[in-house]
Design a protein around this motif. Structure first.
Motif, PDB file in Angstrom:
ATOM      1  N   THR A  44      29.499  42.344  32.433  1.00 38.10           N
ATOM      2  CA  THR A  44      30.770  43.055  32.369  1.00 38.10           C
ATOM      3  C   THR A  44      31.877  42.002  32.358  1.00 38.10           C
ATOM      4  OG1 THR A  44      32.108  44.846  33.320  1.00 38.10           O
ATOM      5  CG2 THR A  44      31.080  43.322  34.873  1.00 38.10           C
ATOM      6  N   SER A  45      33.084  42.414  32.068  1.00 38.32           N
ATOM      7  CA  SER A  45      34.190  41.453  32.052  1.00 38.32           C
ATOM      8  C   SER A  45      35.400  42.042  32.757  1.00 38.32           C
ATOM      9  CB  SER A  45      34.554  41.068  30.617  1.00 38.32           C
ATOM     10  OG  SER A  45      35.030  42.193  29.916  1.00 38.32           O
ATOM     11  N   ARG A  46      36.236  41.147  33.222  1.00 35.80           N
ATOM     12  CA  ARG A  46      37.481  41.532  33.870  1.00 35.80           C
ATOM     13  C   ARG A  46      38.577  40.579  33.409  1.00 35.80           C
ATOM     14  NH1 ARG A  46      34.880  45.354  34.673  1.00 35.80           N
ATOM     15  NH2 ARG A  46      34.292  46.298  36.627  1.00 35.80           N
ATOM     16  N   ASN A  47      39.777  41.109  33.223  1.00 34.21           N
ATOM     17  CA  ASN A  47      40.947  40.294  32.920  1.00 34.21           C
ATOM     18  C   ASN A  47      41.708  40.075  34.218  1.00 34.21           C
ATOM     19  OD1 ASN A  47      40.503  40.129  30.140  1.00 34.21           O
ATOM     20  ND2 ASN A  47      41.409  42.150  29.837  1.00 34.21           N
ATOM     21  N   LEU A  48      41.984  38.812  34.532  1.00 31.16           N
ATOM     22  CA  LEU A  48      42.666  38.491  35.780  1.00 31.16           C
ATOM     23  C   LEU A  48      44.128  38.914  35.724  1.00 31.16           C
ATOM     24  CD1 LEU A  48      41.201  34.955  36.558  1.00 31.16           C
ATOM     25  CD2 LEU A  48      40.452  37.183  37.398  1.00 31.16           C
ATOM     26  N   GLN A  49      44.582  39.565  36.789  1.00 31.76           N
ATOM     27  CA  GLN A  49      45.957  40.031  36.888  1.00 31.76           C
ATOM     28  C   GLN A  49      46.870  38.960  37.487  1.00 31.76           C
ATOM     29  OE1 GLN A  49      46.826  43.091  35.548  1.00 31.76           O
ATOM     30  NE2 GLN A  49      44.710  42.918  34.850  1.00 31.76           N
ATOM     31  N   LYS A  50      46.265  37.933  38.116  1.00 28.36           N
ATOM     32  CA  LYS A  50      47.029  36.815  38.684  1.00 28.36           C
ATOM     33  C   LYS A  50      46.116  35.586  38.685  1.00 28.36           C
ATOM     34  CE  LYS A  50      45.820  37.960  43.423  1.00 28.36           C
ATOM     35  NZ  LYS A  50      46.291  38.207  44.770  1.00 28.36           N
ATOM     36  N   ASP A  51      46.706  34.414  38.866  1.00 29.43           N
ATOM     37  CA  ASP A  51      45.899  33.192  38.957  1.00 29.43           C
ATOM     38  C   ASP A  51      44.883  33.339  40.082  1.00 29.43           C
ATOM     39  OD1 ASP A  51      47.472  32.184  36.960  1.00 29.43           O
ATOM     40  OD2 ASP A  51      48.460  30.662  38.186  1.00 29.43           O
ATOM     41  N   GLN A  52      43.694  32.836  39.876  1.00 22.11           N
ATOM     42  CA  GLN A  52      42.637  32.939  40.876  1.00 22.11           C
ATOM     43  C   GLN A  52      41.992  31.581  41.085  1.00 22.11           C
ATOM     44  OE1 GLN A  52      41.668  35.916  42.515  1.00 22.11           O
ATOM     45  NE2 GLN A  52      40.599  34.453  43.775  1.00 22.11           N
ATOM     46  N   THR A  53      42.004  31.086  42.320  1.00 24.31           N
ATOM     47  CA  THR A  53      41.350  29.823  42.656  1.00 24.31           C
ATOM     48  C   THR A  53      39.985  30.131  43.247  1.00 24.31           C
ATOM     49  OG1 THR A  53      43.462  28.750  43.047  1.00 24.31           O
ATOM     50  CG2 THR A  53      41.507  27.691  43.988  1.00 24.31           C
ATOM     51  N   LEU A  89      41.576  29.679  37.716  1.00 25.26           N
ATOM     52  CA  LEU A  89      41.583  30.451  36.474  1.00 25.26           C
ATOM     53  C   LEU A  89      42.962  31.079  36.315  1.00 25.26           C
ATOM     54  CD1 LEU A  89      38.146  32.221  37.007  1.00 25.26           C
ATOM     55  CD2 LEU A  89      38.613  30.193  35.634  1.00 25.26           C
ATOM     56  N   PRO A  90      43.563  30.953  35.131  1.00 21.94           N
ATOM     57  CA  PRO A  90      44.925  31.462  34.943  1.00 21.94           C
ATOM     58  C   PRO A  90      44.982  32.981  34.747  1.00 21.94           C
ATOM     59  CG  PRO A  90      44.132  30.476  32.913  1.00 21.94           C
ATOM     60  CD  PRO A  90      43.070  30.241  33.951  1.00 21.94           C
ATOM     61  N   LYS A  91      46.120  33.553  35.082  1.00 27.69           N
ATOM     62  CA  LYS A  91      46.377  34.969  34.857  1.00 27.69           C
ATOM     63  C   LYS A  91      46.105  35.292  33.383  1.00 27.69           C
ATOM     64  CE  LYS A  91      50.131  38.307  34.776  1.00 27.69           C
ATOM     65  NZ  LYS A  91      51.531  38.569  35.080  1.00 27.69           N
ATOM     66  N   GLY A  92      45.475  36.451  33.128  1.00 26.50           N
ATOM     67  CA  GLY A  92      45.172  36.863  31.754  1.00 26.50           C
ATOM     68  C   GLY A  92      43.828  36.366  31.263  1.00 26.50           C
ATOM     69  N   CYS A  93      43.206  35.481  32.003  1.00 26.23           N
ATOM     70  CA  CYS A  93      41.899  34.943  31.637  1.00 26.23           C
ATOM     71  C   CYS A  93      40.843  36.052  31.731  1.00 26.23           C
ATOM     72  CB  CYS A  93      41.554  33.791  32.570  1.00 26.23           C
ATOM     73  SG  CYS A  93      39.977  33.009  32.251  1.00 26.23           S
ATOM     74  N   THR A  94      39.921  36.083  30.792  1.00 30.96           N
ATOM     75  CA  THR A  94      38.817  37.036  30.840  1.00 30.96           C
ATOM     76  C   THR A  94      37.636  36.366  31.521  1.00 30.96           C
ATOM     77  OG1 THR A  94      39.548  38.121  28.810  1.00 30.96           O
ATOM     78  CG2 THR A  94      37.259  38.469  29.470  1.00 30.96           C
ATOM     79  N   VAL A  95      37.116  37.020  32.554  1.00 33.61           N
ATOM     80  CA  VAL A  95      35.991  36.498  33.317  1.00 33.61           C
ATOM     81  C   VAL A  95      34.774  37.368  33.028  1.00 33.61           C
ATOM     82  CG1 VAL A  95      35.103  36.028  35.637  1.00 33.61           C
ATOM     83  CG2 VAL A  95      37.521  35.669  35.124  1.00 33.61           C
ATOM     84  N   LEU A  96      33.685  36.751  32.629  1.00 35.43           N
ATOM     85  CA  LEU A  96      32.432  37.476  32.416  1.00 35.43           C
ATOM     86  C   LEU A  96      31.617  37.453  33.700  1.00 35.43           C
ATOM     87  CD1 LEU A  96      31.402  36.193  28.880  1.00 35.43           C
ATOM     88  CD2 LEU A  96      32.485  38.358  29.481  1.00 35.43           C
ATOM     89  N   VAL A  97      31.101  38.597  34.081  1.00 34.28           N
ATOM     90  CA  VAL A  97      30.257  38.718  35.272  1.00 34.28           C
ATOM     91  C   VAL A  97      28.834  38.999  34.788  1.00 34.28           C
ATOM     92  CG1 VAL A  97      29.869  39.974  37.421  1.00 34.28           C
ATOM     93  CG2 VAL A  97      32.209  39.658  36.553  1.00 34.28           C
ATOM     94  N   PRO A  98      27.921  38.040  34.961  1.00 32.44           N
ATOM     95  CA  PRO A  98      26.557  38.200  34.461  1.00 32.44           C
ATOM     96  C   PRO A  98      25.691  39.027  35.415  1.00 32.44           C
ATOM     97  CG  PRO A  98      26.785  36.052  35.454  1.00 32.44           C
ATOM     98  CD  PRO A  98      28.138  36.717  35.542  1.00 32.44           C
ATOM     99  N   ILE A  99      25.810  40.340  35.334  1.00 32.37           N
ATOM    100  CA  ILE A  99      25.120  41.244  36.257  1.00 32.37           C
ATOM    101  C   ILE A  99      23.620  40.960  36.296  1.00 32.37           C
ATOM    102  CG2 ILE A  99      24.563  43.661  36.738  1.00 32.37           C
ATOM    103  CD1 ILE A  99      27.259  44.346  35.345  1.00 32.37           C
ATOM    104  N   TRP A 100      23.000  40.872  35.131  1.00 32.63           N
ATOM    105  CA  TRP A 100      21.554  40.648  35.039  1.00 32.63           C
ATOM    106  C   TRP A 100      21.152  39.389  35.820  1.00 32.63           C
ATOM    107  CZ3 TRP A 100      17.511  43.262  32.610  1.00 32.63           C
ATOM    108  CH2 TRP A 100      16.318  42.554  32.459  1.00 32.63           C
ATOM    109  N   SER A 101      21.861  38.315  35.608  1.00 28.00           N
ATOM    110  CA  SER A 101      21.533  37.042  36.266  1.00 28.00           C
ATOM    111  C   SER A 101      21.800  37.079  37.767  1.00 28.00           C
ATOM    112  CB  SER A 101      22.335  35.901  35.648  1.00 28.00           C
ATOM    113  OG  SER A 101      22.030  35.765  34.289  1.00 28.00           O
ATOM    114  N   LEU A 102      22.920  37.659  38.169  1.00 28.56           N
ATOM    115  CA  LEU A 102      23.252  37.725  39.596  1.00 28.56           C
ATOM    116  C   LEU A 102      22.222  38.528  40.378  1.00 28.56           C
ATOM    117  CD1 LEU A 102      27.100  38.300  39.430  1.00 28.56           C
ATOM    118  CD2 LEU A 102      25.919  36.243  40.209  1.00 28.56           C
ATOM    119  N   GLN A 103      21.743  39.595  39.790  1.00 31.51           N
ATOM    120  CA  GLN A 103      20.795  40.460  40.480  1.00 31.51           C
ATOM    121  C   GLN A 103      19.367  39.915  40.455  1.00 31.51           C
ATOM    122  OE1 GLN A 103      23.254  44.574  40.103  1.00 31.51           O
ATOM    123  NE2 GLN A 103      21.531  44.376  38.766  1.00 31.51           N
ATOM    124  N   ARG A 104      19.140  38.860  39.700  1.00 32.21           N
ATOM    125  CA  ARG A 104      17.814  38.246  39.634  1.00 32.21           C
ATOM    126  C   ARG A 104      17.832  36.811  40.169  1.00 32.21           C
ATOM    127  NH1 ARG A 104      14.035  40.399  35.775  1.00 32.21           N
ATOM    128  NH2 ARG A 104      14.615  42.522  35.308  1.00 32.21           N
TER     129      ARG A 104
END
Length: 128
Positions: free
Chosen positions: A46-55, A73-88
């Motif tokens: 899944t992905s999320r767009n950051l609403q503010k800078d995130q350290t 990571l700067p505001k507006g950056c798209t972050v991918l969350v690898p669900i399959w990998s995290l859960q395994r």
């Protein structure tokens, strides 16, 4: 399957008119469903767009053993969350490739560290 059927019979035997919904009494069946969804999630990422800078927390690893790396990571950056990998990953689930519904069942007389207390959002999602 035998364990799920035993869970069903126990839920039926302990049923009272003011008892919770049947799905809340079938503890082991919920564990089976959660474990199946952990191993085979409906979405692998899944992905999320950051609403503010995130350290991110400082990272050390095999590639950089001498110093910590701090990543912002700067505001507006798209972050991918690898669900399959995290859960395994074994850091998140011991013996991650094994089908173990017990990891989701709260143990009597103590807490299971991987069990999260059900809230209304989680119960709603399970019903859907």
């Amino acid at each position: 399957i035998r364990r799920v059927v035993q869970d069903q019979h126990q839920a039926d035997d302990n049923h009272e008119d003011n008892d919770d919904d049947i799905t809340q009494r079938l503890v082991y069946l919920r564990g089976v469903i959660r474990e199946a969804l952990r191993l085979y999630p409906p979405a692998y990422t899944t992905s999320r767009n950051l609403q503010k800078d995130q350290t991110l927390p400082p990272v050390t690893g095999n590639y950089n053993k001498t110093k910590e790396t701090i990543i912002t990571l700067p505001k507006g950056c798209t972050v991918l969350v690898p669900i399959w990998s995290l859960q395994r990953h074994e850091c998140n689930f011991p013996d991650p490739l094994s089908f173990r519904p017990d990891r989701w069942v709260k143990k009597r007389g103590g807490d299971n560290p991987q069990h999260q207390q059900s809230c209304w959002v989680e119960r709603y999602a399970e019903d859907e």
